[in-house]
Motif scaffolding. Structure first.
Motif, PDB file in Angstrom:
ATOM      1  N   ILE A  52       0.962  -1.366   0.026  1.00 47.28           N
ATOM      2  CA  ILE A  52       0.102  -0.062   0.001  1.00 47.28           C
ATOM      3  C   ILE A  52       0.904   1.417   0.082  1.00 47.28           C
ATOM      4  O   ILE A  52       0.491   2.300  -0.867  1.00 47.28           O
ATOM      5  CB  ILE A  52      -0.922  -0.089   1.154  1.00 47.28           C
ATOM      6  CG1 ILE A  52      -2.044  -1.172   1.045  1.00 47.28           C
ATOM      7  CG2 ILE A  52      -1.541   1.409   1.242  1.00 47.28           C
ATOM      8  CD1 ILE A  52      -2.868  -1.418   2.365  1.00 47.28           C
ATOM      9  N   LEU A  53       1.917   1.311   0.831  1.00 54.30           N
ATOM     10  CA  LEU A  53       2.907   2.585   0.706  1.00 54.30           C
ATOM     11  C   LEU A  53       3.385   2.553  -0.597  1.00 54.30           C
ATOM     12  O   LEU A  53       3.674   3.680  -0.865  1.00 54.30           O
ATOM     13  CB  LEU A  53       3.796   2.219   1.995  1.00 54.30           C
ATOM     14  CG  LEU A  53       3.374   2.507   3.454  1.00 54.30           C
ATOM     15  CD1 LEU A  53       4.379   2.079   4.369  1.00 54.30           C
ATOM     16  CD2 LEU A  53       2.871   3.961   3.707  1.00 54.30           C
ATOM     17  N   ASP A  54       3.906   1.529  -1.134  1.00 54.14           N
ATOM     18  CA  ASP A  54       4.616   1.625  -2.440  1.00 54.14           C
ATOM     19  C   ASP A  54       3.591   2.509  -3.275  1.00 54.14           C
ATOM     20  O   ASP A  54       3.960   3.335  -4.243  1.00 54.14           O
ATOM     21  CB  ASP A  54       5.100   0.348  -2.986  1.00 54.14           C
ATOM     22  CG  ASP A  54       6.412  -0.019  -2.392  1.00 54.14           C
ATOM     23  OD1 ASP A  54       6.997   0.514  -1.567  1.00 54.14           O
ATOM     24  OD2 ASP A  54       6.554  -1.432  -2.284  1.00 54.14           O
ATOM     25  N   ALA A  55       2.396   2.042  -3.377  1.00 59.78           N
ATOM     26  CA  ALA A  55       1.282   2.373  -4.200  1.00 59.78           C
ATOM     27  C   ALA A  55       1.126   3.906  -4.162  1.00 59.78           C
ATOM     28  O   ALA A  55       0.947   4.839  -4.818  1.00 59.78           O
ATOM     29  CB  ALA A  55       0.040   1.736  -4.303  1.00 59.78           C
ATOM     30  N   ILE A  56       1.050   4.306  -2.702  1.00 63.75           N
ATOM     31  CA  ILE A  56       0.914   5.534  -2.127  1.00 63.75           C
ATOM     32  C   ILE A  56       2.082   6.468  -2.547  1.00 63.75           C
ATOM     33  O   ILE A  56       1.807   7.719  -3.222  1.00 63.75           O
ATOM     34  CB  ILE A  56       0.407   5.841  -0.876  1.00 63.75           C
ATOM     35  CG1 ILE A  56      -0.903   5.054  -0.601  1.00 63.75           C
ATOM     36  CG2 ILE A  56       0.599   7.267  -0.329  1.00 63.75           C
ATOM     37  CD1 ILE A  56      -1.244   4.993   1.056  1.00 63.75           C
ATOM     38  N   ASP A  57       3.188   6.067  -2.596  1.00 65.63           N
ATOM     39  CA  ASP A  57       4.417   6.840  -2.773  1.00 65.63           C
ATOM     40  C   ASP A  57       4.413   7.251  -4.206  1.00 65.63           C
ATOM     41  O   ASP A  57       4.820   8.235  -4.654  1.00 65.63           O
ATOM     42  CB  ASP A  57       5.583   6.284  -2.338  1.00 65.63           C
ATOM     43  CG  ASP A  57       5.786   5.957  -0.914  1.00 65.63           C
ATOM     44  OD1 ASP A  57       5.362   6.857  -0.047  1.00 65.63           O
ATOM     45  OD2 ASP A  57       6.788   5.155  -0.635  1.00 65.63           O
ATOM     46  N   GLY A  58       4.080   6.287  -5.125  1.00 65.90           N
ATOM     47  CA  GLY A  58       3.950   6.361  -6.571  1.00 65.90           C
ATOM     48  C   GLY A  58       2.730   7.507  -6.819  1.00 65.90           C
ATOM     49  O   GLY A  58       3.137   8.194  -7.882  1.00 65.90           O
ATOM     50  N   LEU A  59       1.828   7.799  -6.094  1.00 66.66           N
ATOM     51  CA  LEU A  59       0.659   8.783  -6.607  1.00 66.66           C
ATOM     52  C   LEU A  59       1.226  10.032  -5.907  1.00 66.66           C
ATOM     53  O   LEU A  59       1.013  11.162  -6.451  1.00 66.66           O
ATOM     54  CB  LEU A  59      -0.500   8.305  -5.678  1.00 66.66           C
ATOM     55  CG  LEU A  59      -1.302   7.194  -6.104  1.00 66.66           C
ATOM     56  CD1 LEU A  59      -2.556   6.808  -5.141  1.00 66.66           C
ATOM     57  CD2 LEU A  59      -1.699   7.219  -7.690  1.00 66.66           C
ATOM     58  N   ALA A  60       2.072  10.007  -4.754  1.00 66.42           N
ATOM     59  CA  ALA A  60       2.287  11.444  -4.190  1.00 66.42           C
ATOM     60  C   ALA A  60       3.857  11.824  -4.300  1.00 66.42           C
ATOM     61  O   ALA A  60       4.177  12.630  -3.742  1.00 66.42           O
ATOM     62  CB  ALA A  60       1.930  11.358  -2.596  1.00 66.42           C
ATOM     63  N   ALA A  61       4.446  11.292  -5.401  1.00 67.16           N
ATOM     64  CA  ALA A  61       5.946  11.466  -5.468  1.00 67.16           C
ATOM     65  C   ALA A  61       6.180  12.896  -5.755  1.00 67.16           C
ATOM     66  O   ALA A  61       7.288  13.348  -5.502  1.00 67.16           O
ATOM     67  CB  ALA A  61       6.215  10.488  -6.752  1.00 67.16           C
ATOM     68  N   ASP A  62       5.314  13.538  -6.392  1.00 68.55           N
ATOM     69  CA  ASP A  62       5.673  14.976  -6.631  1.00 68.55           C
ATOM     70  C   ASP A  62       5.172  15.944  -5.945  1.00 68.55           C
ATOM     71  O   ASP A  62       5.284  17.162  -6.144  1.00 68.55           O
ATOM     72  CB  ASP A  62       5.050  15.335  -8.451  1.00 68.55           C
ATOM     73  CG  ASP A  62       5.783  14.457  -9.262  1.00 68.55           C
ATOM     74  OD1 ASP A  62       7.096  14.195  -8.859  1.00 68.55           O
ATOM     75  OD2 ASP A  62       5.165  14.245 -10.427  1.00 68.55           O
ATOM     76  N   ASP A  63       4.343  15.494  -4.685  1.00 66.10           N
ATOM     77  CA  ASP A  63       3.694  16.471  -3.882  1.00 66.10           C
ATOM     78  C   ASP A  63       4.778  17.334  -3.089  1.00 66.10           C
ATOM     79  O   ASP A  63       4.423  18.326  -2.595  1.00 66.10           O
ATOM     80  CB  ASP A  63       2.649  15.727  -3.010  1.00 66.10           C
ATOM     81  CG  ASP A  63       1.528  15.334  -3.760  1.00 66.10           C
ATOM     82  OD1 ASP A  63       1.307  15.730  -5.138  1.00 66.10           O
ATOM     83  OD2 ASP A  63       0.552  14.620  -3.161  1.00 66.10           O
TER      84      ASP A  63
END
Length: 160
Positions: A148-159
């Motif tokens: 789940i964290l890997d997936a979230i990190d991929g979504l929020a990488a540019d924030d």
């Protein structure tokens, strides 16, 4: 006005799992929020910042790294850092390698606070989380959380 695109519904098992996860995380967060307020006089979000810094080499990280690890917005982290600087728990300085970035450092007072609060955090989660799971479930939980964290990190990488 055009209709919003339709999204497939979750099947019953996934919907149940999602609801249980959502309520478990919310319930645990409430328990930990009360504990940190009681024992540290701060919001749980501030404690999370201190813990990230405590685990960092030399107790120091770029603010953007802290932001990314905690999935905080830059403004949320900046607000928290201002308050924690006022309380003497962290210090902030320009990054000598990049004048646009800031380094955040855990102070001795902040480290002492983490050392005082951490055993109480562990006690709060021991029974409802780690005490309720057998060794195989802990391994499964770790693997699931990492996914789940890997997936979230991929979504929020540019924030940050």
């Amino acid at each position: 006005m055009p209709d919003a695109p339709s999204r497939p519904a979750l099947d019953a098992a996934r919907a149940q799992a999602w609801r249980r996860l959502m309520f478990a995380v919310q319930g645990l967060d409430e328990v930990l929020e009360r504990q940190v307020q009681r024992d540290g006089g701060m919001p749980h979000a501030y404690y999370k910042v201190l813990v990230v810094l405590d685990a960092a080499p030399d107790g120091e990280l770029r603010m953007s790294e802290v932001c990314g690890r905690l999935h905080f917005s830059p403004s949320r982290l900046s607000h928290a850092v201002r308050r924690m600087e006022d309380d003497g728990w962290v210090s902030r300085r320009s990054d000598p390698d990049d004048g646009r970035a800031f380094l955040l450092r855990l102070t001795d007072e902040g480290r002492a606070l983490v050392e005082r609060i951490s055993p109480r955090q562990v006690a709060e989660i021991r029974m409802p989380v780690m005490g309720a799971l057998d060794d195989a479930q802990v391994e499964q939980l770790d693997a699931i959380a990492a996914t789940i964290l890997d997936a979230i990190d991929g979504l929020a990488a540019d924030d940050c």
